[in-house]
Design a protein around this motif. Structure first.
Motif, PDB file in Angstrom:
ATOM      1  N   TYR A 179       0.833  -1.206   0.000  1.00 15.12           N
ATOM      2  CA  TYR A 179       0.000   0.000   0.000  1.00 15.12           C
ATOM      3  C   TYR A 179       0.868   1.257   0.000  1.00 15.12           C
ATOM      4  O   TYR A 179       0.608   2.210  -0.749  1.00 15.12           O
ATOM      5  CB  TYR A 179      -0.925  -0.010   1.217  1.00 15.12           C
ATOM      6  N   ASP A 185      -4.980  -0.501  -2.027  1.00 19.10           N
ATOM      7  CA  ASP A 185      -5.363  -0.883  -0.667  1.00 19.10           C
ATOM      8  C   ASP A 185      -6.180  -2.168  -0.610  1.00 19.10           C
ATOM      9  O   ASP A 185      -6.785  -2.483   0.411  1.00 19.10           O
ATOM     10  CB  ASP A 185      -6.129   0.256   0.011  1.00 19.10           C
ATOM     11  N   LEU A 188      -4.594  -4.450   1.861  1.00 21.55           N
ATOM     12  CA  LEU A 188      -4.674  -3.769   3.145  1.00 21.55           C
ATOM     13  C   LEU A 188      -6.084  -3.876   3.725  1.00 21.55           C
ATOM     14  O   LEU A 188      -6.261  -4.159   4.915  1.00 21.55           O
ATOM     15  CB  LEU A 188      -4.263  -2.307   2.992  1.00 21.55           C
TER      16      LEU A 188
END
Length: 639
Positions: A179, A185, A188
């Motif tokens: 990220y 993302d 993440l």
């Protein structure tokens, strides 16, 4: 703890490496190691042990999709450490219980690499892996392919052995790195969903369990630092506090009625804040100790930090190989007792030295003391670099200090000792661990607090901070010289580590020595030069180390040297340094005057003084051994 001594490392986006030695190594990782491991994770390396890693994620994604459709998947046994094609159904999980972690470490290395070297082709490959991983995640956030494929009902039922929380920890660290590099993302967010599940599952009024193999604790702290979610930090603290309490959770989850007081292997024998010795599995240990330092700093917990210091002192002064290796015994891949540092039986796992570097950096961020960075340097230039071949396509899991190939083949006690690096391992934790550490090397050079920048490693680099832009030019390993071009943004103090191996140095500015650092006031744009006296030394260890009575090692600066059969002939144990060895250094090689004891074929005879022939002895850096075929090697030599 004194919060005035707290520092924070500079991250990879703020530091760009440009170094005569390390450019070659980081570029090797970027261009050879990362692509090679990409293929290994897909079982595409001819002659290498299978990984099964990506195969497992693909299987798990199919299971997850069936579950969304209301289809009940088959159940397979989930009661072994390793599953192979002989003992497992073709449709079941394959590999070690922690197999998922290999791709997460690879993704972490890719993230760090992309921060300094954008590469669209590599990024696309990583994105494909992330898509495969995320398709395997269950609706509640759970993601571990062993249990998704084999038996969903046994999730979180064997924390002691089966590594779900360990794999989660590597997932988080890979996701954060990727990220930070790309802004993607997806992994993440998947990590946060899994973290949320863990926070909702474990706690004082929930399951009072904790990881069998530590690293989730460190990862949760990192996730808290990125997101600001307090529950992540609180859960990391809970895992630290709950570990080692009686009755032992590991007994409870296995239905034991009596307390089994034998959890040193897991560092779960007593609560971490009361531990004062490094014990058990060395990698697990330093991962735990790293997290303890994180939590001690986050909560200004003096008692926990004192435990960290006691454990550090035990490692540094009683359980550390001269090469920066830790873990002296193959039994449990573990720390042994104090001063037990055998050369030819050493385990010294590559991952353990990497974990020691994690621990050292965190200790240095809690307390200003140069010896933490000294140990980082020792491990980095010796055991860590030893773990990878010069072409980046074979690896050492174990890093001994003495090798006799015949013993590796015929002596069962030494079968863990490999005289040549391996293409891959079914238990492949070390190769991607190397890739992620070396790719993140920029995070180990500098730390800073409000008014000071600390230089911990003398690696050529460019730093951009809120205090100054600094260009570091280094020929540190070659001749001990380092220069700093400083473009000041505001007044600050520059603190230069004075290595413990250095007896003398010249510094072009006024300085004040404290805790192993030379502190220099910087007010204007300036250039500072430092020259460390770098020379070849004969280094002995304590006479409590039985393996090295009458022996010593050769070092030049932070680099440990060794002798190999290819340069010095067979039976290296017959070589002896002269009292005046007349060391000559050229192109990374050291030559010395010495003797070879004449061989004696009689198994027993009346003692007579040995006879010697004069000879020249050639030493090479320890990290380069094993690159010229199978042969004897020894770090220590008779004196």
């Amino acid at each position: 703890m004194n919060s005035n001594q707290f520092t924070k490392h500079l991250n990879s986006k703020e530091v760009k490496i440009n170094d005569l030695v390390w450019n070659k190594i980081t570029e090797l990782v970027r261009t050879n190691v990362i692509p090679y491991q990409y293929l290994a994770l897909q079982d595409k390396i001819a002659g290498a042990e299978k990984s099964y890693c990506i195969e497992n994620f693909i299987k798990a994604s199919k299971i997850a999709e069936k579950m969304k459709q209301g289809i009940i998947p088959p159940v397979y046994p989930a009661n072994k450490w390793v599953y192979d094609e002989k003992n497992t159904d073709d449709n079941a999980f394959h590999g070690w219980v922690f197999q998922d972690s290999d791709v997460y470490k690879w993704l972490e290395a890719v993230g760090y690499s992309l921060q300094n070297h954008p590469d669209n082709k590599l990024q696309r490959k990583a994105d494909e892996y992330i898509d495969i991983i995320c398709r395997a995640q269950l609706d509640n956030g759970y993601l571990d392919t062993l249990y998704i494929i084999n038996n969903r009902d046994e999730i979180f039922t064997n924390l002691k052995d089966y590594h779900e929380l360990y794999c989660f920890g590597h997932m988080v660290e890979g996701a954060i790195s990727y990220y930070n590099a790309t802004g993607n993302d997806k992994l993440l967010n998947a990590s946060c969903r899994f973290a949320d599940l863990i926070c909702n599952t474990f706690g004082d009024d929930k399951i009072k369990g904790y990881p069998g193999h530590e690293i989730a604790e460190m990862a949760l702290v990192k996730l808290y630092e990125l997101t600001g979610e307090e529950k992540y930090l609180n859960t990391a603290k809970f895992f630290i506090e709950e570990r080692g309490k009686k009755p032992y959770y590991f007994d409870i989850e296995r239905g034991r009625k009596t307390i089994e007081d034998n959890y040193h292997y897991n560092q779960a024998h007593i609560q971490p804040r009361y531990q004062n010795e490094a014990v058990g599995h060395a990698v697990r240990g330093v991962y735990l100790y790293s997290a303890m330092a994180d939590i001690a700093k986050a909560y200004s917990d003096n008692e926990l930090f004192d435990a960290c210091k006691n454990i550090w002192d035990n490692i540094e002064n009683k359980k550390l190989y001269i090469t920066g290796g830790i873990g002296a015994t193959v039994d449990g891949e573990a720390f042994s007792f104090d001063y037990d540092l055998p050369n030819d039986l050493a385990y010294a796992e590559t991952c353990a030295s990497i974990g020691l570097i994690f621990f050292a950096r965190r200790m240095g961020e809690c307390e200003i003391n140069a010896h933490y960075a000294d140990v980082t340097e020792r491990a980095l230039y010796n055991t860590v670099l030893s773990g990878m071949a010069e072409d980046g396509k074979s690896f050492f899991y174990v890093n001994p200090l003495e090798v006799l190939p015949e013993a590796s083949r015929f002596d069962s006690r030494k079968r863990h000792i490999k005289p040549v690096r391996q293409k891959w391992f079914s238990c492949a934790c070390c190769p991607p661990n190397l890739a992620r550490l070396i790719s993140s090397l920029g995070e180990y050079i500098f730390t800073q607090n409000d008014d000071t920048i600390f230089v911990n490693q003398y690696i050529g680099s460019e730093l951009k901070s809120d205090k100054a832009d600094i260009i570091v030019t280094s020929s540190y390993i070659e001749n001990g010289k380092v220069s700093f071009e400083i473009n000041t943004i505001r007044s600050f103090t520059l603190a230069l580590r004075i290595p413990s191996w250095c007896d003398n140095f010249d510094l072009s500015a006024n300085y004040e020595m404290r805790n192993g650092y030379a502190f220099i006031k910087i007010d204007i744009q300036t250039k500072i030069e430092i020259a460390f006296e770098i020379k070849t030394k004969i280094v002995k260890c304590s006479n409590k180390v039985r393996a090295n009575i009458g022996k010593a090692a050769v070092m030049r600066g932070p680099v440990v040297y060794c002798i190999e059969e290819v340069d010095n002939g067979k039976n290296l144990h017959l070589l002896k340094l002269s009292e005046t060895p007349n060391f000559r250094y050229k192109n990374d090689v050291i030559f010395a005057d010495g003797f070879r004891e004449k061989e004696d074929d009689a198994l027993y005879s009346e003692y007579k003084a040995p006879q010697y022939d004069e000879c020249k002895i050639k030493f090479i850096p320890y990290y380069t051994w094993g690159n010229r075929g199978e042969n004897e090697m020894s770090v220590y030599i008779r004196i």
